[in-house]
Design a protein around this motif. Structure first.
Motif, mmCIF file in Angstrom:
data_model
loop_
_atom_site.group_PDB
_atom_site.id
_atom_site.type_symbol
_atom_site.label_atom_id
_atom_site.label_comp_id
_atom_site.label_asym_id
_atom_site.label_seq_id
_atom_site.Cartn_x
_atom_site.Cartn_y
_atom_site.Cartn_z
ATOM 1 N N LEU A 6 0.847 -1.196 0.000
ATOM 2 C CA LEU A 6 0.000 0.000 0.000
ATOM 3 C C LEU A 6 0.879 1.241 0.000
ATOM 4 O O LEU A 6 2.089 1.164 0.226
ATOM 5 C CB LEU A 6 -0.908 0.000 1.235
ATOM 6 N N THR A 7 0.256 2.390 -0.239
ATOM 7 C CA THR A 7 0.952 3.661 -0.126
ATOM 8 C C THR A 7 0.120 4.598 0.742
ATOM 9 O O THR A 7 -1.058 4.322 1.016
ATOM 10 C CB THR A 7 1.220 4.273 -1.518
ATOM 11 N N ASN A 8 0.722 5.700 1.189
ATOM 12 C CA ASN A 8 0.103 6.582 2.172
ATOM 13 C C ASN A 8 -0.474 7.853 1.564
ATOM 14 O O ASN A 8 0.105 8.447 0.649
ATOM 15 C CB ASN A 8 1.153 7.034 3.203
ATOM 16 N N HIS A 9 -1.611 8.269 2.108
ATOM 17 C CA HIS A 9 -2.107 9.628 1.896
ATOM 18 C C HIS A 9 -2.650 10.095 3.236
ATOM 19 O O HIS A 9 -3.766 9.737 3.644
ATOM 20 C CB HIS A 9 -3.200 9.699 0.831
ATOM 21 N N ALA A 10 -1.817 10.894 3.947
ATOM 22 C CA ALA A 10 -2.193 11.368 5.279
ATOM 23 C C ALA A 10 -2.242 12.884 5.285
ATOM 24 O O ALA A 10 -1.393 13.554 4.676
ATOM 25 C CB ALA A 10 -1.192 10.877 6.318
ATOM 26 N N VAL A 11 -3.240 13.419 5.971
ATOM 27 C CA VAL A 11 -3.381 14.858 6.135
ATOM 28 C C VAL A 11 -3.286 15.166 7.626
ATOM 29 O O VAL A 11 -4.016 14.579 8.443
ATOM 30 C CB VAL A 11 -4.725 15.365 5.574
ATOM 31 N N VAL A 70 -3.365 13.952 13.394
ATOM 32 C CA VAL A 70 -3.897 13.297 12.196
ATOM 33 C C VAL A 70 -5.320 13.783 11.930
ATOM 34 O O VAL A 70 -6.206 13.620 12.763
ATOM 35 C CB VAL A 70 -3.892 11.759 12.350
ATOM 36 N N LYS A 71 -5.541 14.339 10.758
ATOM 37 C CA LYS A 71 -6.896 14.711 10.343
ATOM 38 C C LYS A 71 -7.531 13.588 9.528
ATOM 39 O O LYS A 71 -8.716 13.310 9.661
ATOM 40 C CB LYS A 71 -6.847 16.009 9.524
ATOM 41 N N SER A 72 -6.735 12.931 8.689
ATOM 42 C CA SER A 72 -7.202 11.760 7.947
ATOM 43 C C SER A 72 -5.983 10.985 7.463
ATOM 44 O O SER A 72 -4.924 11.568 7.236
ATOM 45 C CB SER A 72 -8.083 12.156 6.749
ATOM 46 N N TRP A 73 -6.172 9.669 7.312
ATOM 47 C CA TRP A 73 -5.063 8.832 6.827
ATOM 48 C C TRP A 73 -5.670 7.649 6.080
ATOM 49 O O TRP A 73 -6.427 6.867 6.643
ATOM 50 C CB TRP A 73 -4.210 8.344 7.999
ATOM 51 N N LYS A 74 -5.335 7.554 4.797
ATOM 52 C CA LYS A 74 -5.827 6.452 3.975
ATOM 53 C C LYS A 74 -4.648 5.728 3.326
ATOM 54 O O LYS A 74 -3.625 6.337 3.006
ATOM 55 C CB LYS A 74 -6.797 6.955 2.901
ATOM 56 N N LEU A 75 -4.833 4.431 3.140
ATOM 57 C CA LEU A 75 -3.852 3.587 2.461
ATOM 58 C C LEU A 75 -4.527 2.920 1.264
ATOM 59 O O LEU A 75 -5.697 2.547 1.347
ATOM 60 C CB LEU A 75 -3.321 2.511 3.407
ATOM 61 N N TYR A 76 -3.784 2.756 0.189
ATOM 62 C CA TYR A 76 -4.348 2.109 -0.993
ATOM 63 C C TYR A 76 -3.193 1.660 -1.891
ATOM 64 O O TYR A 76 -2.067 2.169 -1.784
ATOM 65 C CB TYR A 76 -5.267 3.075 -1.758
ATOM 66 N N PRO A 77 -3.430 0.714 -2.804
ATOM 67 C CA PRO A 77 -2.390 0.327 -3.758
ATOM 68 C C PRO A 77 -2.021 1.511 -4.649
ATOM 69 O O PRO A 77 -2.835 2.403 -4.886
ATOM 70 C CB PRO A 77 -3.040 -0.798 -4.576
ATOM 71 N N ARG A 78 -0.812 1.506 -5.152
ATOM 72 C CA ARG A 78 -0.389 2.614 -6.012
ATOM 73 C C ARG A 78 -1.210 2.683 -7.293
ATOM 74 O O ARG A 78 -1.363 3.742 -7.887
ATOM 75 C CB ARG A 78 1.102 2.490 -6.330
ATOM 76 N N VAL A 97 -7.235 4.521 8.304
ATOM 77 C CA VAL A 97 -6.567 4.213 9.577
ATOM 78 C C VAL A 97 -6.493 5.476 10.426
ATOM 79 O O VAL A 97 -6.695 6.591 9.950
ATOM 80 C CB VAL A 97 -5.137 3.664 9.345
ATOM 81 N N ASN A 98 -6.165 5.277 11.724
ATOM 82 C CA ASN A 98 -5.852 6.417 12.590
ATOM 83 C C ASN A 98 -4.975 5.946 13.754
ATOM 84 O O ASN A 98 -4.646 4.772 13.857
ATOM 85 C CB ASN A 98 -7.127 7.126 13.084
ATOM 86 N N ALA A 99 -4.595 6.884 14.600
ATOM 87 C CA ALA A 99 -3.710 6.574 15.724
ATOM 88 C C ALA A 99 -4.476 6.452 17.032
ATOM 89 O O ALA A 99 -3.883 6.466 18.107
ATOM 90 C CB ALA A 99 -2.646 7.669 15.843
ATOM 91 N N ALA A 100 -5.790 6.352 16.961
ATOM 92 C CA ALA A 100 -6.607 6.319 18.176
ATOM 93 C C ALA A 100 -6.393 5.042 18.977
ATOM 94 O O ALA A 100 -6.117 3.978 18.428
ATOM 95 C CB ALA A 100 -8.081 6.445 17.803
ATOM 96 N N ARG A 101 -6.524 5.154 20.273
ATOM 97 C CA ARG A 101 -6.480 4.025 21.201
ATOM 98 C C ARG A 101 -5.142 3.287 21.193
ATOM 99 O O ARG A 101 -5.054 2.138 21.575
ATOM 100 C CB ARG A 101 -7.617 3.043 20.915
ATOM 101 N N LEU A 102 -4.069 3.945 20.768
ATOM 102 C CA LEU A 102 -2.766 3.310 20.770
ATOM 103 C C LEU A 102 -1.773 4.129 21.593
ATOM 104 O O LEU A 102 -1.761 5.359 21.537
ATOM 105 C CB LEU A 102 -2.232 3.140 19.350
ATOM 106 N N ASP A 103 -0.943 3.431 22.368
ATOM 107 C CA ASP A 103 0.062 4.060 23.222
ATOM 108 C C ASP A 103 1.437 3.639 22.704
ATOM 109 O O ASP A 103 1.774 2.457 22.690
ATOM 110 C CB ASP A 103 -0.145 3.595 24.671
ATOM 111 N N TYR A 104 2.236 4.624 22.279
ATOM 112 C CA TYR A 104 3.548 4.352 21.697
ATOM 113 C C TYR A 104 4.689 4.551 22.698
ATOM 114 O O TYR A 104 5.858 4.537 22.305
ATOM 115 C CB TYR A 104 3.790 5.286 20.506
ATOM 116 N N SER A 105 4.370 4.745 23.973
ATOM 117 C CA SER A 105 5.400 5.122 24.945
ATOM 118 C C SER A 105 6.471 4.054 25.131
ATOM 119 O O SER A 105 7.598 4.366 25.533
ATOM 120 C CB SER A 105 4.745 5.446 26.303
#
Length: 249
Positions: A46-51, A100-108, A120-128
């Motif tokens: 996949l590739t990234n498109h994040a805002v 993160v306002k939005s983050w989508k993944l898709y094939p090139r 996708v998003n970063a919710a409910r995850l702890d990176y500490s």
């Protein structure tokens, strides 16, 4: 040839039909062994498109999905959250959820956007607990479509000389959905996986791509490449860093 009486033949047929027959053994079909070849029949790369806030965007590079503890997560390279990914000022993992306002993944080269796009998003995850040396970003999948195949992680350290495959696409190949490139595992030390690659492919845009073993299990996440003594090498973060991310309850 002796003459056989019809009555005898009839009795033999009746006996054969009425006597209980031993049950037939049920044929079991062995599950199809996963290989890189049959893995790549499904879409992995996949590739990234994040805002992000402050008009920052990440477009490109690589990502993939991984299935871990009955959940599906997205994985890409952490350094893409900075100038290497065109994101300035850089986004930190600690503030990722808020930025993160939005983050989508898709094939090139999407075939069917309705099933190829993963939100996708970063919710409910702890990176500490993520090591500072780690170059991995793990994200929760919000909208996971069946058109993309999540990879199964293998947390064991491969043996030196084991065959590996890098799944990626060079930026120069505009029609690429995913290719595989053969490599040899060299070492793993201090959070870095080192593999020798036997292709002259331009690895720009491969950051965040998966490295898999011959069974199609993901073992590492690409973050860079380099040359030494005439050989080409790929540097990666071990997939075990997925276990460092905690779900916030």
């Amino acid at each position: 040839m002796p003459k056989i009486h019809h009555a005898l033949v009839f009795m033999m047929l009746v006996t054969a039909c009425t006597e209980p027959q031993p049950p037939k053994e049920t044929e079991t079909v062995a599950p199809k062994k996963m290989t890189v070849e049959n893995l790549l029949q499904k879409q992995v790369l996949l590739t990234n498109h994040a805002v992000f806030t402050k008009d920052r965007e990440l477009n490109g590079a690589s990502a993939f999905l991984v299935r871990y503890k009955d959940s599906v997560y997205a994985v890409t390279a952490k350094h893409l959250l900075g100038p290497d990914g065109g994101v300035e000022p850089a986004v930190s993992l600690i503030q990722l959820y808020g930025d993160v306002k939005s983050w989508k993944l898709y094939p090139r080269q999407p075939v069917n956007p309705a099933t190829d796009t993963v939100t996708v998003n970063a919710a409910r995850l702890d990176y500490s607990e993520m090591p500072r040396s780690s170059d991995a970003v793990i994200l929760s999948t919000v909208d996971f479509k069946s058109g993309i195949e999540p990879l199964v992680p293998n947390f064991a350290t491969p043996a030196e000389g084991d065959t590996m495959y890098l799944i990626g696409c060079p930026y120069s190949d505009k029609e690429c959905r995913q290719n595989s490139y053969k490599m040899t595992f060299k070492s793993q030390d201090k959070g870095m996986v080192l593999c020798q690659i036997f292709s002259e492919v331009d690895l720009r845009g491969f950051s965040g791509a998966p490295i898999v073993n011959t069974s199609g299990e993901v073992v590492a996440i690409v973050y860079g490449s380099g040359d030494a003594e005439g050989a080409h090498y790929v540097y990666a973060t071990p997939i075990g860093d997925v276990r460092k991310v905690r779900v916030v309850k």
